[in-house]
Design a protein around this motif. Structure first.
Motif, PDB file in Angstrom:
ATOM      1  N   HIS A  44       0.831  -1.213   0.000  1.00  0.00           N
ATOM      2  CA  HIS A  44       0.000   0.000   0.000  1.00  0.00           C
ATOM      3  C   HIS A  44       0.863   1.259   0.000  1.00  0.00           C
ATOM      4  CE1 HIS A  44      -3.911  -1.973   0.537  1.00  0.00           C
ATOM      5  NE2 HIS A  44      -3.208  -2.886   1.180  1.00  0.00           N
ATOM      6  N   CYS A  58      -2.667   4.998  -3.794  1.00  0.00           N
ATOM      7  CA  CYS A  58      -2.130   3.744  -3.278  1.00  0.00           C
ATOM      8  C   CYS A  58      -1.872   2.806  -4.445  1.00  0.00           C
ATOM      9  CB  CYS A  58      -3.112   3.113  -2.297  1.00  0.00           C
ATOM     10  SG  CYS A  58      -2.626   1.445  -1.781  1.00  0.00           S
ATOM     11  N   TYR A  77      -3.894   9.246  -1.726  1.00  0.00           N
ATOM     12  CA  TYR A  77      -3.124   8.550  -0.690  1.00  0.00           C
ATOM     13  C   TYR A  77      -3.095   9.415   0.559  1.00  0.00           C
ATOM     14  CZ  TYR A  77       0.518   5.613   1.246  1.00  0.00           C
ATOM     15  OH  TYR A  77       1.211   4.749   2.022  1.00  0.00           O
ATOM     16  N   CYS A  79      -4.492   5.527   1.452  1.00  0.00           N
ATOM     17  CA  CYS A  79      -5.709   4.752   1.244  1.00  0.00           C
ATOM     18  C   CYS A  79      -6.302   4.366   2.610  1.00  0.00           C
ATOM     19  CB  CYS A  79      -5.403   3.514   0.406  1.00  0.00           C
ATOM     20  SG  CYS A  79      -4.395   2.275   1.268  1.00  0.00           S
TER      21      CYS A  79
END
Length: 95
Positions: A44, A58, A77, A79
């Motif tokens: 991630h 992400c 981002y 996430c």
């Protein structure tokens, strides 16, 4: 051992209250937990959109459209996965 089983075993040992067993388990499980968290964070990680604004998304959620908002847009981002981890570690990064 699957992740859920591993977590259940840690909770079982903690619930026993045996300090020696808890200490021994921590010495074994702490490095594994750090490695597991690192693996999730690697999946991630932030990737930059190809736009002039320099927006990030992400990498894994963007590739698989896992974290789309109700309008079908890819969220910036961090996430939801990273936000949840950050919140548990004391750094709330939710928008």
């Amino acid at each position: 051992m699957k992740a859920d089983e591993w977590l259940d075993e840690r909770e079982r040992i903690k619930g026993m209250g045996d300090r020696a067993e808890i200490s021994r388990d921590r010495g074994i499980s702490y490095p594994k937990a750090l490695s597991a968290l690192r693996a999730v964070m690697e999946l991630h990680r932030a990737e930059e959109y190809e736009d002039p604004a320099g927006t990030y998304f992400c990498r894994i959620c963007g590739d698989w459209n896992m974290c789309e908002d109700p309008m079908g847009e890819q969220p910036d981002y961090p996430c939801p996965t990273v936000q949840a981890i950050d919140a548990l570690l004391g750094e709330d990064t939710r928008p």
